[in-house]
Every structure is written in structure tokens, then in C-alpha cells.
Design an enzyme around this catalytic site. Structure first.
Site, mmCIF file in Angstrom:
data_model
loop_
_atom_site.group_PDB
_atom_site.id
_atom_site.type_symbol
_atom_site.label_atom_id
_atom_site.label_comp_id
_atom_site.label_asym_id
_atom_site.label_seq_id
_atom_site.Cartn_x
_atom_site.Cartn_y
_atom_site.Cartn_z
ATOM 1 N N GLU A 1 0.816 -1.216 0.000
ATOM 2 C CA GLU A 1 0.000 0.000 0.000
ATOM 3 C C GLU A 1 0.846 1.262 0.000
ATOM 4 O OE1 GLU A 1 -2.531 -0.057 3.432
ATOM 5 O OE2 GLU A 1 -2.905 -2.197 3.170
ATOM 6 N N CYS B 1 2.936 8.242 1.725
ATOM 7 C CA CYS B 1 3.350 7.264 2.736
ATOM 8 C C CYS B 1 3.639 5.962 2.004
ATOM 9 C CB CYS B 1 2.201 7.109 3.729
ATOM 10 S SG CYS B 1 2.479 5.823 4.930
ATOM 11 N N CYS C 1 4.912 -7.639 7.921
ATOM 12 C CA CYS C 1 5.913 -7.145 8.871
ATOM 13 C C CYS C 1 6.152 -8.209 9.930
ATOM 14 C CB CYS C 1 5.428 -5.856 9.534
ATOM 15 S SG CYS C 1 6.653 -5.156 10.657
ATOM 16 N N CYS D 1 3.535 -5.801 16.140
ATOM 17 C CA CYS D 1 2.952 -4.912 17.145
ATOM 18 C C CYS D 1 1.470 -5.270 17.258
ATOM 19 C CB CYS D 1 3.133 -3.450 16.745
ATOM 20 S SG CYS D 1 4.862 -3.022 16.521
ATOM 21 N N CYS E 1 -1.413 -3.475 15.168
ATOM 22 C CA CYS E 1 -1.159 -3.095 13.770
ATOM 23 C C CYS E 1 -1.610 -4.164 12.779
ATOM 24 C CB CYS E 1 0.340 -2.823 13.605
ATOM 25 S SG CYS E 1 0.820 -2.448 11.913
ATOM 26 N N CYS F 1 -1.497 1.773 8.292
ATOM 27 C CA CYS F 1 -0.777 0.852 7.430
ATOM 28 C C CYS F 1 -1.314 -0.570 7.486
ATOM 29 C CB CYS F 1 0.712 0.877 7.762
ATOM 30 S SG CYS F 1 1.115 0.303 9.409
HETATM 31 N N1 SAH Z 1 7.212 -0.137 11.003
HETATM 32 C C1 SAH Z 1 7.397 1.258 11.119
HETATM 33 C C2 SAH Z 1 6.730 2.056 10.031
HETATM 34 C C3 SAH Z 1 5.370 1.631 9.594
HETATM 35 S S1 SAH Z 1 4.056 1.799 10.745
HETATM 36 C C4 SAH Z 1 6.945 1.735 12.472
HETATM 37 O O1 SAH Z 1 6.345 0.975 13.195
HETATM 38 O O2 SAH Z 1 7.245 2.876 12.792
HETATM 39 C C5 SAH Z 1 3.721 3.523 10.676
HETATM 40 C C6 SAH Z 1 3.018 4.043 11.894
HETATM 41 O O3 SAH Z 1 1.631 3.669 11.927
HETATM 42 C C7 SAH Z 1 3.630 3.543 13.193
HETATM 43 O O4 SAH Z 1 3.805 4.611 14.096
HETATM 44 C C8 SAH Z 1 2.562 2.589 13.661
HETATM 45 O O5 SAH Z 1 2.660 2.361 15.015
HETATM 46 C C9 SAH Z 1 1.305 3.272 13.234
HETATM 47 N N2 SAH Z 1 0.107 2.432 13.243
HETATM 48 C C10 SAH Z 1 0.010 1.109 13.003
HETATM 49 N N3 SAH Z 1 -1.257 0.701 13.108
HETATM 50 C C11 SAH Z 1 -2.000 1.780 13.420
HETATM 51 C C12 SAH Z 1 -3.371 2.008 13.670
HETATM 52 N N4 SAH Z 1 -4.243 1.021 13.590
HETATM 53 N N5 SAH Z 1 -3.777 3.260 13.980
HETATM 54 C C13 SAH Z 1 -2.889 4.273 14.018
HETATM 55 N N6 SAH Z 1 -1.581 4.132 13.792
HETATM 56 C C14 SAH Z 1 -1.128 2.895 13.498
HETATM 57 FE FE1 SF4 Z 2 5.495 -3.537 11.830
HETATM 58 FE FE2 SF4 Z 2 3.154 -2.356 12.229
HETATM 59 FE FE3 SF4 Z 2 4.867 -2.648 14.254
HETATM 60 FE FE4 SF4 Z 2 5.428 -0.898 12.285
HETATM 61 S S1 SF4 Z 2 3.716 -0.791 13.726
HETATM 62 S S2 SF4 Z 2 6.827 -2.421 13.217
HETATM 63 S S3 SF4 Z 2 4.534 -1.993 10.528
HETATM 64 S S4 SF4 Z 2 3.856 -4.324 13.126
#
Ligand code: SAH
Ligand code: SF4
Length: 393
Positions: free
Chosen positions: A107, A128, A135, A139, A142, A378
């Protein structure tokens, strides 16, 4: 397969995977053209077709001799991202789901009017971008990590996200931002491109695909390539301390954002497994080093999740961290992910959180989420599409 003489033979079914032309930098293309006895000006012509005119076929490169086009075709691929699905929100945030050559999905999200969150200038056309398929960091909140990690993106697949969005913008009647006309490299720069800000915050952990990421960003930065200023590129990481140290000694002035989401190990451990590997003292140590070497302000990303990290007792350790790192804080109300139990706090809770931080004398911005109505966080559109495909057989 080995023949009787011990030499490898090419199976009739073996597919030759060619390197993609957009994964090469200028020096590498020059070296190849030298081997082919092609004059140096042909390199500039090719780069013009790739990055200014955003050509999609070798045949389109009409000022290159046919023989050169044939050699290029034989030795390199010219992969183009295929638009599989697009969602546009009312506020004109556009989300693109791309199909890669192996069928995987990634995406990119175009955010045309993003109030200077990451740069000093108003960043009107921010893209973005993703760096991996899935990944590995998992987390808990996510969507990108839900189905695990599939593979790293190649340099060209990172670079192509910008070009493919610009191509779409130049031909689409539904939406236009400035800079969509074709430009020659002499005029192509941060101001003239459709996409003139990049945030590496799409699917994947960018610093886990370090070499491809840095090479792609250098191509997007080079005057012969994207022409986008390094200060207009923000790399977001969940906290890979050793790679943050490595990034600190890169000559490029990228911006750094840390996905903190918790100001204590207790909170971070609960939602981000990466914190077990690189706990806060290690992460902040790496950030301090980065800050010292670069002298640039870091951004701490903090998504607010109801009942998880939105209590006011997080504000003091968060403010202390921000001060120590000379960082500003971006608060982002959580975007709901289908199938996950987490929810965003009520607006008043978010407002109270930001007010408490301001009282502690740190810079904090509460992002009133753009694109929330189009699964802009994301990994969500990909997850949705893959699940729909599964359920439709
Ligand atoms: N892996 C990297 C970059 C991609 S995620 C990282 O974690 O920084 C980009 C951002 O989107 C991160 O800050 C992540 O925590 C946030 N993110 C992921 N899922 C989300 C959600 N459901 N709502 C808001 N932010 C989210
Ligand atoms: Fe991976 Fe999502 Fe965690 Fe970023 S926030 S490191 S994309 S699992």
C-alpha cells in the site's frame, strides 16, 4: 540441475529473474553502458525516461536506439506497479493498493494537505510508502504484522510507489495535485514533483530492509532521479536501535520518527514485542546518539489506544523522554483494525492527554486523523483485500 561434467545446466523451466533497472543507481547504469560501449549521454536520456517521464515500457523511450532498447530489455526488467484497488476519502486522501509482480500486495497513501507534521514547510503532497510485504515485528495493534512477514521490497518497488502515484495523478480525472505535467530533469525537484514529501510509514519495518531502503531513498533524492530533498523524507521505526545508530552515520539528512506508543517498558512490552529486544534505555540511547550526530529534531509517534496507553500517568515519562531526546511528540488517535479489540479513546481523553503534555512544556501535536474513513493506517487495505479474496475462493 548438474550435468555429467558437473556444470550447472539451465532447466527448460527455469525463469531468469532480471534485475530491475530502477534498482540501479546512476554509477551502476554508467558502468553497464560503458561495457556496452554506449555513449554517456544515453545514460541521461534513460534516466529522463525513468524518473522524469515515468515511462512504463522500453518502447516508449523513443530517442534511445532500438538496439539499446533491445539490450536493456534482455538484461533488465522494467517493473510497474499495478493498481489493484484505490480508495479515496472525502478529504482527498488517496489510498493505493498495488499488486507486485509476484502477486503480493502493498500500500501507499497520498495525503495532499498534511499540515507540516514532519517538516518546517507545508507539505502538500506527502506519500506514505511501504518497505516490506507484511511485517515481522507483530505490534499488537497493527494490521501490517497480523499475517507475518513475507518479503522485503526491492529498491525498484520502493521507488516505483512514487512514480506510480504520479502516473495515476497525471492521468486521473478524479483528482489532481500540482506538478503532474511531465518535467525534464533540469526542472524536476522537490517543488515540481507531484510527490514532494515521503514518509516511510506504510507496511513493514523500514530499518529491517535497511540497504534497499537507503538505496531507494538516495535514488529518489538524486538530482538525476526523484530530486526530492532528504529533509522531506521521514523514516519511521518501531525502535531498531542498532539500525538507528547506523542511520546516524549516513551522510543523508533524513528525518527520523520513532513509533514509541508507550513511555515505559511496562506499556511498550505489552503492545510492541520489539521492546523486549531493544528496551527503552537502548532505544533512547540510540536516539540520543542520532540526535547528537545529526543535530536534528526527532519525532516521537504516540498512538492513543483506549485503556492501554492513554492514562495521564504516561505523560510525565513521555515528556521527560521528549526533553532528553530534544523531540516533538505526534499524538495519533488509534485507527480501528477489523478483528482487533483495540479502540481509540474519546476525543476528550485525547485532548486531555495533549493538554497535560503541553503543561509539561513539550511540543505535542494531536493529529486529527486524515483518511480514518479509508483504513489509512498501514496494512489495513491489504489485509481487507486478501481476506476478501480468501473468502471468495
Ligand atoms: N514499522 C514502522 C513504520 C510503519 S508503521 C513503524 O512501526 O514505525 C507507521 C506508523 O503507523 C507507526 O507509528 C505505527 O505504530 C502506526 N500504526 C500502526 N497501526 C496503526 C493504527 N491502527 N492506527 C494508528 N496508527 C497505526
Ligand atoms: Fe510492523 Fe506495524 Fe509494528 Fe510498524 S507498527 S513495526 S509496521 S507491526
Amino acid at each position: 540441475m548438474i550435468n555429467p561434467l558437473g556444470l550447472p545446466v539451465k532447466s527448460a523451466y527455469s525463469i531468469r529473474v532480471l534485475p530491475d533497472i530502477k534498482s540501479l543507481n546512476r554509477e551502476e547504469i554508467e558502468a553497464q553502458f560503458k561495457l556496452w560501449n554506449e555513449p554517456a549521454f544515453r545514460v541521461a536520456q534513460l534516466l529522463d525516461w525513468l524518473y522524469a517521464r515515468r515511462a512504463t515500457t522500453w518502447d516508449a523511450m523513443s530517442n534511445l536506439p532500438k538496439t539499446l532498447r533491445a539490450k536493456l530489455n534482455e538484461n533488465f526488467s522494467l517493473q510497474i506497479l499495478e493498481l489493484a484497488r484505490k480508495q479515496g476519502a472525502g478529504d482527498t486522501t488517496q489510498k493505493f493498493l498495488w499488486k507486485l509482480s509476484d502477486g503480493a500486495f502493498i500500500e501507499s497513501v497520498l495525503i495532499p494537505a498534511n499540515p507540516a507534521l514532519y517538516g518546517e514547510a507545508s507539505d502538500r503532497h506527502t506519500l506514505c510508502i511501504s518497505t516490506q510485504v507484511g511485517c515481522a515485528y507483530g505490534c499488537r495493534f497493527c494490521a501490517s504484522g497480523l499475517d507475518g512477514w513475507k518479503r522485503n521490497l526491492g529498491v525498484h518497488e520502493i521507488v516505483e510507489q512514487i512514480l506510480a502515484v504520479e502516473r495515476w495523478n497525471a492521468t486521473s480525472s478524479e483528482f489532481k495535485v500540482q506538478g503532474s505535467e511531465l518535467k525534464s530533469p533540469a526542472t524536476l525537484n522537490t517543488e515540481s514533483r507531484t510527490v514532494n514529501n515521503i514518509v516511510v510509514m506504510g507496511m513493514g519495518e523500514p530499518l529491517a530492509n535497511y540497504d534497499n531502503l537507503i538505496k531507494a531513498l538516495k535514488i529518489l533524492n538524486a538530482p538525476w532521479g526523484g530530486g526530492i530533498g532528504a529533509r522531506r523524507m521521514t523514516i519511521s521505526t518501531s525502535g531498531l536501535a542498532p539500525q538507528i545508530r547506523k542511520l546516524a552515520v549516513e551522510p543523508m539528512q533524513f528525518r527520523l520518527a520513532i513509533s514509541l506508543h508507550g513511555a515505559t517498558d511496562e506499556v511498550r512490552n505489552r503492545i510492541m514485542p520489539v521492546n523486549k529486544k531493544y528496551p527503552l534505555h537502548e532505544l533512547t540511547g540510540a536516539c540520543e546518539d542520532y540526535q547528537k550526530v545529526k543535530g536534528r529534531m526527532i519525532t516521537l509517534e504516540y498512538i492513543l489506544i483506549a485503556g492501554i496507553n492513554d492514562a495521564l500517568d504516561q505523560t510525565r515519562p513521555l515528556a521527560l523522554l521528549a526533553k532528553k531526546l530534544y523531540a516533538k511528540i505526534n499524538l495519533i488517535p488509534y485507527n480501528k483494525v477489523e478483528g482487533l479489540p483495540w479502540v481509540r479513546p474519546a476525543d476528550e481523553v485525547c485532548e486531555r492527554f495533549v493538554a497535560a503534555l503541553e503543561k509539561l512544556d513539550v511540543t505535542a501535536t494531536l493529529r486529527r486523523e486524515k483518511g480514518g474513513d479509508i483504513d489509512a493506517a498501514c496494512g489495513q487495505l491489504r489485509l481487507k483485500t486478501e481476506r476478501e479474496m480468501l473468502s471468495h475462493g
